[in-house]
Design an enzyme around this catalytic site. Structure first.
Site, PDB file in Angstrom:
ATOM      1  N   GLU A 163       0.789  -1.244   0.000  1.00 21.69           N
ATOM      2  CA  GLU A 163       0.000   0.000   0.000  1.00 21.69           C
ATOM      3  C   GLU A 163       0.819   1.290   0.000  1.00 21.69           C
ATOM      4  O   GLU A 163       0.545   2.196   0.782  1.00 21.69           O
ATOM      5  CB  GLU A 163      -0.966  -0.003   1.200  1.00 21.69           C
ATOM      6  CG  GLU A 163      -1.867  -1.219   1.227  1.00 21.69           C
ATOM      7  CD  GLU A 163      -2.815  -1.254   2.422  1.00 21.69           C
ATOM      8  OE1 GLU A 163      -2.731  -0.361   3.283  1.00 21.69           O
ATOM      9  OE2 GLU A 163      -3.637  -2.175   2.477  1.00 21.69           O
ATOM     10  N   GLU A 282      -6.110 -10.689  -1.099  1.00 20.70           N
ATOM     11  CA  GLU A 282      -6.956 -10.474   0.080  1.00 20.70           C
ATOM     12  C   GLU A 282      -8.421 -10.384  -0.336  1.00 20.70           C
ATOM     13  O   GLU A 282      -9.085  -9.369  -0.156  1.00 20.70           O
ATOM     14  CB  GLU A 282      -6.536  -9.182   0.808  1.00 20.70           C
ATOM     15  CG  GLU A 282      -5.069  -9.174   1.185  1.00 20.70           C
ATOM     16  CD  GLU A 282      -4.622  -7.915   1.907  1.00 20.70           C
ATOM     17  OE1 GLU A 282      -5.480  -7.158   2.412  1.00 20.70           O
ATOM     18  OE2 GLU A 282      -3.408  -7.678   1.953  1.00 20.70           O
ATOM     19  N   SER A 636     -46.484 -34.440  -9.407  1.00 22.89           N
ATOM     20  CA  SER A 636     -45.859 -34.053  -8.143  1.00 22.89           C
ATOM     21  C   SER A 636     -46.810 -34.296  -6.972  1.00 22.89           C
ATOM     22  O   SER A 636     -47.226 -35.418  -6.735  1.00 22.89           O
ATOM     23  CB  SER A 636     -45.395 -32.598  -8.233  1.00 22.89           C
ATOM     24  OG  SER A 636     -44.527 -32.306  -7.182  1.00 22.89           O
TER      25      SER A 636
HETATM   26  C1  XIL Z   1      -6.054  -6.234   8.409  1.00 32.26           C
HETATM   27  C2  XIL Z   1      -6.309  -7.336   9.395  1.00 32.26           C
HETATM   28  O1  XIL Z   1      -7.155  -8.269   8.817  1.00 32.26           O
HETATM   29  C3  XIL Z   1      -6.917  -6.773  10.646  1.00 32.26           C
HETATM   30  O2  XIL Z   1      -7.049  -7.767  11.643  1.00 32.26           O
HETATM   31  C4  XIL Z   1      -6.050  -5.629  11.195  1.00 32.26           C
HETATM   32  O3  XIL Z   1      -6.700  -5.045  12.281  1.00 32.26           O
HETATM   33  C5  XIL Z   1      -5.834  -4.611  10.113  1.00 32.26           C
HETATM   34  O4  XIL Z   1      -5.288  -5.211   8.979  1.00 32.26           O
HETATM   35  N1  XIL Z   1      -4.858  -4.722   3.744  1.00 32.26           N
HETATM   36  C6  XIL Z   1      -3.852  -5.525   4.193  1.00 32.26           C
HETATM   37  C7  XIL Z   1      -4.065  -6.391   5.376  1.00 32.26           C
HETATM   38  O5  XIL Z   1      -2.798  -5.631   3.538  1.00 32.26           O
HETATM   39  O6  XIL Z   1      -2.917  -6.595   6.101  1.00 32.26           O
HETATM   40  C8  XIL Z   1      -5.143  -5.841   6.253  1.00 32.26           C
HETATM   41  O7  XIL Z   1      -5.370  -6.748   7.306  1.00 32.26           O
HETATM   42  C9  XIL Z   1      -6.370  -5.554   5.455  1.00 32.26           C
HETATM   43  C10 XIL Z   1      -6.109  -4.525   4.395  1.00 32.26           C
END
Ligand code: XIL
Length: 733
Positions: A163, A282, A636
């Site tokens: 990010e 994700e 049926s």
């Molecule tokens: C999230 C986790 O799932 C949460 O438990 C935590 O509080 C915040 O981060 N992008 C990412 C992940 O790359 O690491 C993030 O994970 C979600 C968004």
């Protein structure tokens, strides 16, 4: 609720078609191969895990069955594993790695450098003063080397930088109190200290430590045009400068409405220009309109999700995976962000995953898993024509020569439009708004031939399609569509033959305390004077078939969608049968109350039929009397009524027919002389074995029995039209 009652009834009492389970019996959507196996020729399937996921046996079982890639949800993030200089929290991180090592599951290493959940101590010295970038790099290098060396034996890919790019839609931004044109980069502490050099450094450190692992730049909202281009430009610049970036991670925090396939493909195709590895790192689908990777999620109220929302989610998962499969040349992994809705970082009420809050597989899992590879490439032939069932002048729905159905619905302010008709266990066909703002969509493949009921679900409300006529089914008037069948001539109007007519008969029913209605088919020759044996002119009398509809239907169902009158006219014109009367009455099947279905006896209908309807018919029409001139058959639930009533009152009916309505066993009847002919039929998608075995055993026991398995059809009217056509030819002989 009523469908559920009906299903229970049918399954328990008649044990017909197993596919009906999807109507109401709880289904185990995880039965079948694991996702990882279903996708073995495409990409690996991953899941982000927490502590409980890898310790609870029920959850580890899911992981082992479904996934061949694991990401630590939080345990490996710099701020978690390395919260202070010299302090390492390897506990949970090691447990996850060991779980994977023990089970032969490879890992994605997430993540080595990120603005969030970061080891912020790296930016300051012991006194809290900012450090120079060289010091930061030294610390980052040590961090990356330590993590990578500890886990690289089990890791195949690293999210090296997470990010680093700015979000969409900000032409200007404040930097140090000044408004300046927005930078393509996120204004993180990393960036402020080092510019984009920190990205290059992180990748170089990772490559030093792991010469063979796949090094990924990972970000969210890659499908937004602006962000996509920022990511593209940065990665290209880095790669051109020799930075070892192997691939791009598209996080995939999407929702049930977004993105469109085209938008997703645009991003994949763009990234393909510069990398040959893409991971969907994700994936989750919120059930609201939010998306992206920032922590502005909505947890919503604690309430179950409406069924139509589930359908939208299933459809969106299906669409996205279809795109992923299409691009499997670059997409090497798809990872779900969390194991179940209970674990989801978005909150349980977003219901974003294929496993629910109780770790039960949702239908989404089945839909993602049981894709049809051939269908991925299928495009309908563009020879769609308005369906013959349409209201006058209506262009839609349309059907093409292969049996695909296409819908078009105007609902300018709607958020979702679903047509209940679709392929294989899906909740239907989800329409999408076209460029004119009209909802359009085509079934994924050809529908079974014949008649189908359907309706629209617009933002959760149920409506009929104004394009078509309405037909009574599911206890209401529903839209209907007719898919051309190869043998459709037997129920087609013919202009060159005489036609009978269908009369409505209304009669007072003492047993139910109301007026009741029956539709009576009279053959074309009915009432005509013919010369009798002694040369006198007389009117012919006819035998009668009492023909019952199914659950949710009524006395109009056989004459209208069943086309019973047309089928009879054609049979008579072709000399295949001697004319007879068909009585199609309302069978009271729709009035069952929940909880009483196990006690269903058809006694009320038996009373109405035998004590009230038959006397009315035999008084009002030119009928032949006696059991050898009466047949009872039903489809049926009407078949169930038929079976119960014929077995109890064999003195009333001499010919019996069950159409997708169960079977007779010889020892239930006990005497081959009490019935002249038994018909049993169903679609080949129902329970053909049951029918075939039953017919064989009846024949072996000396009964005149006949079976029909309708080709390419299920529990629908083409099956029953064919059954009527076949059965009619053996009645009253
Ligand atoms: C999230 C986790 O799932 C949460 O438990 C935590 O509080 C915040 O981060 N992008 C990412 C992940 O790359 O690491 C993030 O994970 C979600 C968004």
């Amino acid at each position: 609720m009523k469908k559920r009652i009906f299903t229970g009834l049918v399954l328990v009492c008649l044990s017909i078609l197993p596919t009906m389970a999807q109507w109401g019996r709880p289904v185990d959507y995880s039965a079948g191969p694991g996702l990882k196996d279903a996708y073995k020729n495409y990409f690996t399937i991953g899941v982000a895990v927490n502590k409980t996921n890898i310790s609870d046996p029920a959850q580890t079982a899911i992981i082992k069955k479904q996934f061949n890639s694991v990401t630590a949800e939080n345990a490996w993030k710099p701020g978690e594993i390395h919260p202070k200089e010299g302090v390492w929290n390897f506990g949970l991180a090691d447990s996850i790695a060991n779980f994977c090592r023990e089970n032969g599951i490879k890992m994605r290493g997430h993540c080595l450098c990120w603005h969030s959940q970061f080891a912020d101590w790296m930016f300051t010295d012991k006194k809290g003063k900012p450090v120079k970038k060289e010091v930061f790099y030294e610390r980052l290098r040590e961090h990356i080397h330590t993590v990578v060396n500890r886990y690289k034996d089990v890791v195949y890919a690293w999210d090296v930088v997470n990010e680093a790019m700015a979000d969409d839609g900000r032409p200007f931004e404040f930097v140090d109190g000044k408004m300046v044109p927005a930078s393509p980069y996120r204004q993180s502490r990393h960036f402020k200290l080092c510019g984009d050099e920190f990205i290059a450094k992180a990748f170089e450190f990772a490559r030093e430590a792991d010469p063979t692992g796949v090094l990924i730049y990972n970000d969210y909202s890659c499908v937004d045009n602006g962000k996509r281009e920022r990511i593209y430009t940065m990665v290209k610049k880095m790669k051109d400068a020799g930075v070892p970036i192997d691939g791009i991670g598209m996080q995939g925090h999407y929702n049930i409405y977004f993105p469109e396939e085209e938008q997703l493909e645009k991003a994949i195709n763009r990234f393909k220009e510069i990398v040959n590895i893409i991971h969907i790192t994700e994936l989750d689908l919120r059930t609201n309109t939010e998306s992206g990777g920032q922590l502005r999620f909505s947890r919503g109220e604690a309430k179950p999700q409406a069924p139509y929302i589930g359908t939208l989610q299933e459809d969106q998962y299906a669409r996205l995976f279809k795109v992923f499969r299409k691009h499997a040349d670059v997409i090497k992994n798809v990872t779900f962000w969390n194991l179940s809705d209970k674990d989801s970082w978005l909150g349980v009420n977003n219901h974003p995953l294929p496993f629910d809050e109780n770790f039960k597989a949702k239908r989404s899992l089945q839909i993602i898993r049981d894709f049809d590879a051939a269908a991925d490439k299928r495009v309908p032939k563009e020879d769609f024509v308005p369906n013959p069932m349409n209201q006058p002048g209506q262009e839609y729905p349309q059907v093409n020569s292969e049996g695909f159905a296409r819908f078009r619905v105007e609902a300018p302010d709607a958020k979702s439009v679903i047509v209940s008709l679709g392929l294989g266990g899906r909740g239907g066909t989800v329409l999408r708004k076209d460029k004119d703002g009209v909802w359009v969509g085509t079934t994924e493949g050809p529908m079974d031939p014949g008649f189908h009921y359907y309706h629209l679900t617009i933002d959760g409300g149920v409506f009929n399609d104004p394009g078509t006529h309405n037909y009574f089914g599911s206890c209401r008037w529903e839209s209907g569509i007719e898919i051309p069948a190869p043998d459709q001539d037997f129920y087609a109007w013919r202009k060159d033959i005489p036609h009978g007519n269908i009369q409505q008969v209304n009669f007072w029913s003492e047993s139910t305390g109301k007026m009741q209605t029956a539709n009576v088919y009279l053959p074309p020759c009915y009432g005509k004077l013919v010369k009798g044996k002694n040369g006198k002119l007389e009117q012919t009398r006819y035998p009668v078939l009492y023909l019952q509809h199914g659950w949710g239907e009524n006395e109009t169902s056989w004459p209208v969608q069943g086309k019973a009158g047309i089928i009879m006219d054609n049979l008579i014109a072709d000399g295949k049968i001697k004319p007879f009367i068909v009585v199609m009455a309302y069978g009271l099947t729709n009035d069952f109350k929940f909880g009483t279905i196990g006690k269903f006896t058809a006694e009320e209908f038996e009373k109405l039929l035998i004590d009230e309807l038959i006397p009315v018919v035999e008084k009002q029409f030119l009928t032949k009397e006696g059991k050898w001139n009466r047949a009872l058959a039903g489809l049926s639930m009407g078949g169930m009524e038929t079976k119960l009533i014929t077995l109890r009152r064999p003195e009333v009916f001499g010919y019996w027919g069950l159409l997708s309505g169960g079977q007779y066993a010889p020892d239930e009847i006990k005497d081959p002389k009490i019935v002249k002919y038994i018909f049993e039929g169903c679609g080949d998608k129902e329970n053909p074995d049951g029918i075939n075995k039953s017919v064989e055993s009846l024949k072996a026991a000396g009964y005149n029995a006949e079976g029909l398995i309708s080709e390419g059809t299920a529990h629908e009217f083409l099956t029953w039209r064919r059954c009527l056509y076949q059965m009619a030819q053996s009645l009253f002989k």
